[in-house]
Design a protein around this motif. Sequence first.
Motif, mmCIF file in Angstrom:
data_model
loop_
_atom_site.group_PDB
_atom_site.id
_atom_site.type_symbol
_atom_site.label_atom_id
_atom_site.label_comp_id
_atom_site.label_asym_id
_atom_site.label_seq_id
_atom_site.Cartn_x
_atom_site.Cartn_y
_atom_site.Cartn_z
ATOM 1 N N ARG A 1 -64.143 54.292 -24.371
ATOM 2 C CA ARG A 1 -62.792 54.585 -24.390
ATOM 3 C C ARG A 1 -62.088 54.945 -22.897
ATOM 4 O O ARG A 1 -60.826 54.655 -22.868
ATOM 5 N N ASN A 2 -63.146 55.370 -22.182
ATOM 6 C CA ASN A 2 -62.871 55.693 -20.656
ATOM 7 C C ASN A 2 -62.070 54.291 -20.135
ATOM 8 O O ASN A 2 -61.284 54.433 -19.076
ATOM 9 N N ASP A 3 -62.608 53.187 -20.554
ATOM 10 C CA ASP A 3 -62.074 51.801 -19.998
ATOM 11 C C ASP A 3 -60.975 51.529 -20.157
ATOM 12 O O ASP A 3 -59.950 50.657 -19.664
ATOM 13 N N LEU A 4 -60.022 52.183 -21.289
ATOM 14 C CA LEU A 4 -58.663 52.004 -21.545
ATOM 15 C C LEU A 4 -57.869 52.603 -20.578
ATOM 16 O O LEU A 4 -56.811 52.193 -20.465
ATOM 17 N N LEU A 5 -58.098 53.780 -20.004
ATOM 18 C CA LEU A 5 -57.214 53.911 -18.387
ATOM 19 C C LEU A 5 -57.119 52.630 -17.665
ATOM 20 O O LEU A 5 -55.889 52.573 -17.189
ATOM 21 N N LEU A 6 -58.269 51.836 -17.541
ATOM 22 C CA LEU A 6 -57.975 50.662 -16.550
ATOM 23 C C LEU A 6 -57.001 49.783 -17.230
ATOM 24 O O LEU A 6 -56.270 48.884 -16.797
ATOM 25 N N GLU A 7 -57.167 49.838 -18.674
ATOM 26 C CA GLU A 7 -56.428 48.563 -19.517
ATOM 27 C C GLU A 7 -54.810 49.019 -19.347
ATOM 28 O O GLU A 7 -53.810 48.311 -19.100
ATOM 29 N N LEU B 1 -60.148 64.447 -17.010
ATOM 30 C CA LEU B 1 -60.157 63.326 -16.233
ATOM 31 C C LEU B 1 -60.151 63.571 -14.518
ATOM 32 O O LEU B 1 -60.656 62.798 -13.812
ATOM 33 N N LEU B 2 -59.829 64.680 -14.370
ATOM 34 C CA LEU B 2 -59.780 65.172 -12.863
ATOM 35 C C LEU B 2 -61.136 65.585 -12.392
ATOM 36 O O LEU B 2 -61.446 65.992 -11.264
ATOM 37 N N GLN B 3 -62.081 65.745 -13.422
ATOM 38 C CA GLN B 3 -63.582 65.937 -13.044
ATOM 39 C C GLN B 3 -64.081 65.259 -12.310
ATOM 40 O O GLN B 3 -63.861 64.014 -12.025
ATOM 41 N N ARG C 1 -61.126 57.099 -12.072
ATOM 42 C CA ARG C 1 -59.715 57.703 -11.658
ATOM 43 C C ARG C 1 -59.295 56.900 -10.356
ATOM 44 O O ARG C 1 -58.288 56.842 -10.379
ATOM 45 N N GLU C 2 -60.095 56.835 -9.487
ATOM 46 C CA GLU C 2 -59.843 56.421 -7.916
ATOM 47 C C GLU C 2 -59.540 54.757 -8.361
ATOM 48 O O GLU C 2 -58.643 54.489 -7.574
ATOM 49 N N LYS C 3 -60.414 54.142 -8.982
ATOM 50 C CA LYS C 3 -60.156 52.810 -9.057
ATOM 51 C C LYS C 3 -58.821 52.570 -9.728
ATOM 52 O O LYS C 3 -57.979 51.567 -9.238
ATOM 53 N N ALA C 4 -58.530 53.399 -10.698
ATOM 54 C CA ALA C 4 -57.093 53.274 -11.361
ATOM 55 C C ALA C 4 -55.816 53.625 -10.507
ATOM 56 O O ALA C 4 -55.042 52.679 -10.335
ATOM 57 N N LEU C 5 -56.042 54.627 -9.711
ATOM 58 C CA LEU C 5 -54.994 55.060 -8.763
ATOM 59 C C LEU C 5 -54.768 53.915 -7.655
ATOM 60 O O LEU C 5 -53.756 53.870 -7.346
ATOM 61 N N ASP C 6 -56.026 53.561 -7.292
ATOM 62 C CA ASP C 6 -55.940 52.650 -5.894
ATOM 63 C C ASP C 6 -55.256 51.399 -6.651
ATOM 64 O O ASP C 6 -54.600 50.900 -5.669
ATOM 65 N N SER C 7 -55.437 50.909 -7.730
ATOM 66 C CA SER C 7 -54.908 49.720 -8.218
ATOM 67 C C SER C 7 -53.319 49.841 -8.421
ATOM 68 O O SER C 7 -52.541 48.885 -8.047
#
Length: 431
Positions: free
Chosen positions: A115-121, A142-144, A151-157
């Motif tokens: 379910r963590n991958d849903l962030l990237l979806e 999420l901030l841990q 998290r950084e992969k999502a924000l960088d995208s």
Amino acid sequence: MVQSTSKRRLVALDLFAGVGGLSLGFEQAGFDVLAAVEYDPVHAAVHKYNFPMTEVICRDVKNLSGADVRQAAHRGWRLHHPSGPAWDGAVDVVIGGPSCQGFSTMGRRDQDDERNDLLLEFVRIVVEIRPRAFCLENVPGLLQERYTPIREKALDSLRDAGYKITGFDRPVSAADFGVPQNRKRVVILGALEADVPPLKPSSMPVTVADSFARLPDASDSPELMTMDSVGRDTFPISPWNHADSLYARRMTGDEVDPEDRSRRRNWDSSLLTNSRLSAHTSESIRRFELTPQGAVEPVSRFYRLSLSGQSRTLRAGTGRERGAFTSPRPLHPVRHRVITVREAARLHSFPDWFRFHITSWHGHRQIGNSVPPLLARAAGKSIAKALHASPTRARSVLNFGDESLLSMSMAEAAQLFSANPSEMPAQRTRK
């Protein structure tokens, strides 16, 4: 630079929508939610009941493209504007709270939880649709540090797509935005080449007593042991509950909230809904009687609400695919029982017109999985400000969907939405 928006209603699309906490908050902030994606058919049906002009897509986001969501939004635009002009396709905001149990500090905090991958979806759909802004809600976990890579992969995208991002440095508490619940969440906001101002806190905290004011005590109606709803006039307000509050008057609709730009619902205010009582053994009731406000009953570990404080975080429990276990519900502050779904809704800032599934299990899960509407409204107001928008209050009065949507089984709801079995939650199993 983001162009100024006229006083039209802004356009939002909701991913991982559940029953619509984010949808309602953004509607209250002046947005029309054209389309909502929710993979659980029971939740999708309840969403369709409360938001009949929204095109609800009962699909797994992983199997959708931005074009699929946009196509649904065209249908939602026509539901909102049956005789008006065609939609120009411009999306003001994409909102969503991807399933967060893998990040949750209350769970196992599993770095490998799928379910963590849903962030990237969520990020993928935002980049494909390219709205003027986005709102992403999640748990503080999420901030841990352990989740820094995802998290950084999502924000960088999102940054690479041109979004200026705020809110990823620390969580906020729903209690600071007029919600009578100490629920901490991360609310990440972004806009194309524009700074989104921080969420504006409420000026006054709301207590459990404030939230339960004007709400009939379900304990006084024996019919609610077997029924979900009764007429409010069949039993009086309990002596302990004669307090009044601005919060309660706005939940009942007796006082207009000047900050609420949502469509008024045509609802029957004479009914007390979603108030079925839970049965407790005499031994449990005896233990509950001995538990003071603000304390935890040592056997069940149920926490008794304090009238003078806020609720702890209302939790959803696990879904069908995870064994369908129920999270402990708070004990009523005065009565010797757990709270009803309607009482939980008051603690979550859902107005009394908002309905949930008639079963306690689904109803409490739907609330626990939702973003408190008042917190969502604060996010919507920040987004509107970043877009230089002055959205108008909706003038039309909205009728609900068919009431049968509130009692559908998983199979019935799946048939309604022609849901793909491979995309639905797994069958409920217990060990």
